[in-house]
Design a protein around this motif. Structure first.
Motif, short mmCIF file in Angstrom:
data_model
loop_
_atom_site.label_atom_id
_atom_site.label_comp_id
_atom_site.label_asym_id
_atom_site.label_seq_id
_atom_site.Cartn_x
_atom_site.Cartn_y
_atom_site.Cartn_z
N GLY A 11 0.78 -1.23 0.00
CA GLY A 11 0.00 0.00 0.00
C GLY A 11 0.81 1.27 0.00
N GLN B 264 2.83 2.03 -8.29
CA GLN B 264 1.63 2.40 -7.53
C GLN B 264 0.43 1.55 -7.97
OE1 GLN B 264 0.85 6.65 -7.33
NE2 GLN B 264 3.04 7.11 -7.42
N SER C 239 -1.80 -1.10 -5.69
CA SER C 239 -3.23 -0.80 -5.48
C SER C 239 -4.13 -1.74 -6.27
CB SER C 239 -3.52 0.64 -5.87
OG SER C 239 -3.23 0.86 -7.26
#
Length: 509
Positions: free
Chosen positions: A17, A55, A59
């Protein structure tokens, strides 16, 4: 910004995360002394574009989505690698980031086919993720030497954690081969972390490879240093290493024996210094004294117990053990002081009272034997030796009266001798205290019952567990029997309760 990674197993940084690294690692020099660690992930542009992909990987809502992004990253890194030749630090850091996420992907083997990870070259060859992470980390340090400390910390990531946990779990389950395998993989990532060495020491010890076990326990001690995260790991390694060295010394002769025993003695001494209030302190004291004896350094034995005479935190158990050590070293005055100090700490310590009486006997102080012996038999009423201490005291006083030519006293003490000896020999069952273990909120007393009377014995054994004031904290009763003449049976009495320091059992008739 400086990246900070915790070195403990329970505090390993989580990668889920959050970005593993920013576009550029900046490690600011502390106090203007240490060089800065800077790794550029913006050049060439292909590296800069990977930031968004990382990222997206973290995610991703499904494993398949995450794997697709990771394969795109690896494919980009594997396509025309000459593009990254001018920035090996940034290239290898991006590779490490991708492999770190791959390395904890559920269901993935340790060495999948290269194509499964996204590589386009040599697609069918196996690719060991952890081994190649190690290679990439080394390449980063080679390219940017000022980042060595940061990379050492970064190595203890979730992939390292998984290998380390696998090693510990396998070791605890007695799966030695698996424990060794995972420990060695953990060491590829962090060779100076104590955990894999602790596992390898336990594996070697289980395989009776004493030399390797000692070596790895020493590594644990060295790498743990003063980090409180590893305090328990370090203390247990100090204990096992010292015990193994003592066993090793006992199997040797001459100078080799003395050298090994001295090293063991230093280990026990260091452990006691580090954990003076440990409940294992009595055993450590004995082991330290044993090591000095094997090393033929008996003149140093008083250094084992002397500090306890002025140590406010010394327990009654440690003082009693120290008294035993002094007795073995023929230091009778020291022994008596230690035993007496133990009875001050805990008036209901059965062993301390018994040893005070015995110490007075050794010094021909017969009159002074009666008080501790009375306390002893009140706690341990079926102990043959306890009642015989009365007889020995009476015998000593009878002889003294005979020397002083006091016939009335001779008769009185001789009658006392006969009375106590007769009582001891008339006990229907003799009781020996096999062990007494007291913990924070539980205590266990194990007694051995030997039937003396001709008739079979059937007994209800009741023990009261006492605090320092003599108040009863808990009571336990167990039935024992039948026991035939000459036969011995054991009984265990276990209770829960806070503040238990001693015990007494009711006389068996």
């Amino acid at each position: 910004m400086r990246l900070t990674f915790m070195a403990g197993l329970a505090t390993v940084v989580s990668l889920s995360g959050t970005p593993l690294v920013p576009s550029i690692i900046h490690a600011q020099p502390g106090g203007g002394v240490a060089p800065a660690c800077e790794i550029d992930q913006n050049s060439p542009k292909e590296l800069a574009l990977m930031s968004l992909k990382f990222q997206n990987a973290r995610s991703a809502q499904t494993p398949d989505a995450r794997k697709k992004v990771l394969r795109d990253i690896i494919k980009e890194l594997d396509t025309k690698p000459e593009r990254f030749a001018k920035n090996p630090g940034g290239y290898n850091l991006s590779l490490v980031q991708a492999l770190t996420i791959w390395g904890v992907e559920p269901g993935l083997t340790d060495a999948p086919a290269r194509s499964e990870l996204g590589f386009i070259t040599n697609p069918t060859e196996p690719y060991d993720i952890l081994v190649n992470m190690d290679v990439a980390y080394k390449a980063i340090v080679a390219a940017v030497p000022t980042c060595a400390a940061d990379i050492t910390a970064m190595r203890m990531n979730e992939v390292w954690l998984a290998a380390t946990k696998g090693a510990l779990d396998a070791s605890n389950a007695g799966k030695l081969d698996s424990a060794e395998y995972f420990a060695k993989r953990s060491m590829l990532m962090a060779a100076t972390n104590p955990y894999p060495h602790y596992v390898l020491a336990n594996v070697a010890n289980a395989r009776k490879d004493r030399a390797n076990a000692i070596m790895h326990w020493k590594h644990v001690i060295r790498y743990a240093a003063d980090d409180t995260t590893y305090r328990d790991l370090k203390s247990s390694s100090m204990y096992y290493s010292s015990m193994s060295q003592l066993e090793d010394a006992q199997a040797k002769t001459g100078a080799e024996q003395q050298a090994a025993a001295r090293e063991a003695a230093e280990g026990f001494k260091a452990l006691l210094t580090m954990t003076p209030d440990s409940p294992d302190a009595p055993n450590l004291l004995l082991s330290w004294a044993d090591a000095l004896t094997v090393a033929k350094d008996t003149a140093l034995i008083p250094t084992v117990y002397t500090p306890l005479l002025t140590q406010a935190t010394a327990t009654d158990l440690a003082l009693t053990t120290a008294g035993v050590i002094a007795t073995r070293a023929n230091k009778s005055d020291d022994a008596l002081k230690l035993f007496q100090a133990a009875t001050v700490k805990n008036p209901f310590n059965r062993d301390a009272q018994r040893n005070v009486a015995a110490a007075h006997y050794a010094k021909d102080q017969f009159t002074m034997m009666f008080e501790p012996t009375r306390k002893l038999v009140a706690l341990d009423p079926n102990n043959f030796d306890g009642w015989m201490l009365f007889a020995y005291a009476s015998q000593g006083l009878a002889k003294a009266a005979q020397t002083a030519k006091k016939p009335i006293e001779v008769k009185a003490w001789t009658d006392s001798l006969v009375k106590f000896q007769t009582y001891a020999e008339a006990l229907p069952v003799k009781v020996d205290v096999t062990s007494f273990d007291r913990r924070k909120d539980v205590a266990t007393l194990i007694l051995g019952l030997e039937q003396v009377a001709a008739k079979d014995g059937q007994y209800s054994v009741t023990a009261e567990f006492l605090d320092l004031s003599g108040a009863v904290v808990a009571t336990a009763t167990e039935a024992v029997g039948p026991i035939k003449k000459g036969e011995t049976k054991s009984v265990t009495l276990k209770v829960t309760g806070v503040g238990i320091m001693s015990y007494r059992y009711k006389a068996l008739k």
